[in-house]
Design an enzyme around this catalytic site. Sequence first.
Site, PDB file in Angstrom:
ATOM      1  CB  CYS A   1      -8.767  26.471 -21.927  1.00  0.00           C
ATOM      2  SG  CYS A   1     -10.024  27.475 -21.115  1.00  0.00           S
TER       3      CYS A   1
ATOM      4  CG  HIS B   1      -2.910  28.715 -21.310  1.00  0.00           C
ATOM      5  ND1 HIS B   1      -3.776  28.103 -22.183  1.00  0.00           N
ATOM      6  CD2 HIS B   1      -3.677  29.243 -20.319  1.00  0.00           C
ATOM      7  CE1 HIS B   1      -5.020  28.234 -21.738  1.00  0.00           C
ATOM      8  NE2 HIS B   1      -4.986  28.934 -20.611  1.00  0.00           N
TER       9      HIS B   1
ATOM     10  CG  HIS C   1      -8.662  31.647 -24.433  1.00  0.00           C
ATOM     11  ND1 HIS C   1      -8.294  30.433 -24.964  1.00  0.00           N
ATOM     12  CD2 HIS C   1      -8.828  31.433 -23.085  1.00  0.00           C
ATOM     13  CE1 HIS C   1      -8.240  29.534 -24.000  1.00  0.00           C
ATOM     14  NE2 HIS C   1      -8.560  30.114 -22.855  1.00  0.00           N
TER      15      HIS C   1
END
Length: 779
Positions: free
Chosen positions: A188, A323, A361
């Site tokens: 990620c 995040h 995301h």
Amino acid sequence: MQTPLPPTQLSPVKQALLKIEELESKLQQLQSSASEAIAVIGIGCRFPGEANDPAAYWEVLRTGQNTICPPSLRHPHPGHYLREVGWFDASFFGISPREAEWMDPQQQLLLEVCVEALDHANLATSRLMGSRTGVYIGVMHQDYLQAIIGQKEPNRFHGTGSESSFLAGRLSYLLGLHGPSMTVATACSSSLVTVHLACQALRAQECNLAITGGVSLILTPQADNVLAQMQATSPDGQCRTFDAGANGYGRGEGCGVLILKRLSDAQRDGDRIWALILGAAVNHDGRSGGLTVPNGTAQDMVLRQALARAQSAPQTISYVEAHGTGTKLGDPIEFRALGQVLGRERQSPLWVGSVKTNIGHLEAASGVAGLIKVILALHHRQIPPHLNFSQPNPFIPWQDFPIEVPVRLVDWDVEGPRRAGVSSFGISGINAHVVLEEAPVVSEEERGDRRPVHLLTLSARDPQALAALCHRYLAFLQNQSVAVWGDICHTSRCGRAHYPYRLAVVASGQKEATAQLEACLVKPAATGTQVKATPEIAPAVAFLFTGQGAQYSGMGRELYATQPLFRELLDRCAALLDGQLEVPLLELLGYTGEAPEQHIDRTENTQPALFALEYALAQLWRSWGIEPKILLGHSVGELAAACVAGIFSLEDGLMLAAARGRLMGALPQEGEMVALQATELRVREAIAPYADELSIAAINGPASVVLSGSRAAVLAVSELLAAEGVKSQRLTVSHAFHSPLMEPMLEAFRQVAEQVTYHKPVLQLVSNVTGRLAGDEIA
């Protein structure tokens, strides 16, 4: 006249000293660039919610849109998806339909967004060919490879179309780039890690421009199912970052690309700067509570490292793009790290948000999505609302730190420059953090342009695409009232690749241009110029810099009055020549004052004046997108050509031109120059008895030669050739230039020339001494 000795012919001691100076200069440049800010000069994106460009993305953020999509045939779970995936204009990139069929849609999407980002940076792709441009692309999934295994018989396009390294490699190949090129997979955090690597490469001068970002598409349901079994994803596809209802993240798709340059280079090139990257850091969780469990200590460390590299105090950071995946475990750990590093001794609260609440995301592209959000927020001086936040997560120690979550659009008002941080943590343990600052303020005076009219140029690969481009420009011109008309036109000429089908209009402003474009769409021949260019490859352009004799009072006066760059460069030359001329440069040129017109014809004035004018004119043409393939100069014009070629600086060039004119002007006026319509061979035969008095000053053609030397010898040879029917023309000059009569000034001029720092030419220059391209003998 003989030329000064190049450095390779100097004494060993002088050569050693020059080498030491060069090494010291390079060391200073490296030390300076090691901590230099990196400028973001271009942005490209395709994000959920039809956020297909920076303006549309900002609208999604500013208005607090939630881009959640219901399940579909392609996506069995709710999430944040792109509306169209797989449509690709292969012919635009010169890719055959068969090869395109085997290309991972992530490759296709990345190519399109990269071109859009370069357009946004006003960089024509054609001008990057052969450049030291680096490519750093983040990726995570290889869904397409999994999907085609067993369904298609492999062929030669199988590997290049689906193997992840070709995401960066194909882009470098298609654009002809010679800088570093790599695909990075750190889960990620992939795209934010690529930004860190790109900044490092720019500071180390491994490249002069960097294309960086990430791409992520969800093409198969397998990963969805695995993540659901791990309880990592939210059942309804929503990210509830920092909220009590956080139950996993919602997946999303997209691609984001940034174009980066060293700040000094961006300012030198006049690029539009969107934000500055002050510093970045990357580390790993190490032995945390589990392979996929975040580590608060490692997050604390990466924040401190990024701040140290950015040379920024924690209290100067007023916003952090977290995040923030919206998990019960990850959010409290991240919050505590932010509070420990950035929440101490603050005079105002730290704002914290996450774009994942808007667009989900995006995994490998999530870091660059958050980074672009912050860049746009810095530009607009507003912090967008954070969604899905109704009840604060009880496991987060809100009372311990002055941290707030913006649930509405907030004006970003702070003392001093606005600074922000962006975090991205990979499930594999790789953490990244980037520190940004708002772009330097550019005054209206710096952006001003007093040209009465401008040329707008549009082009496309076919008539239909050209018409579509006209519609896009019309919408832009009608809606962007703050746009600077001169900037728009400059970008269309110099910041775009030029394709076969072209349209050009000349207009004084956006209103006039809008009317012309509308008329062109109705009836192409009604106004403007629309053509199909052939050949597609532009012809090579050469710049020839004239020598003494072409000067006149008032030359360039209209350019000085209407062209800001020309005026700026001549003003700079005038300042550098201040005190070296008996009459100030601008007065000498006839722009100011009342200097007699004949002053411009005096050798000591003519040569520096011609140099300054030719240098400014060449740079003006280049600013219009007319780049020379080769340069050639005649007499003093060769000094201007060498300066434009990068052999020496403007300061050194003006010093040489002024010294040359002054030393020549001080010689006795005993010579003569004459143009003869005869071959070089015949003239050499005729002047053989006068070898110490005459020389051929110029060979302008097969039967066009200029003779220079003592007056008596020149007249004698002219009479001899006239008897053979050779026509001649005496030149109006003060001295016999390029003849033995110039030798008394050579030693003094050599001493001046030895003070100059010489470099290898960056543009091709034909030497008047050898008739060949100047090269390694220069520096």
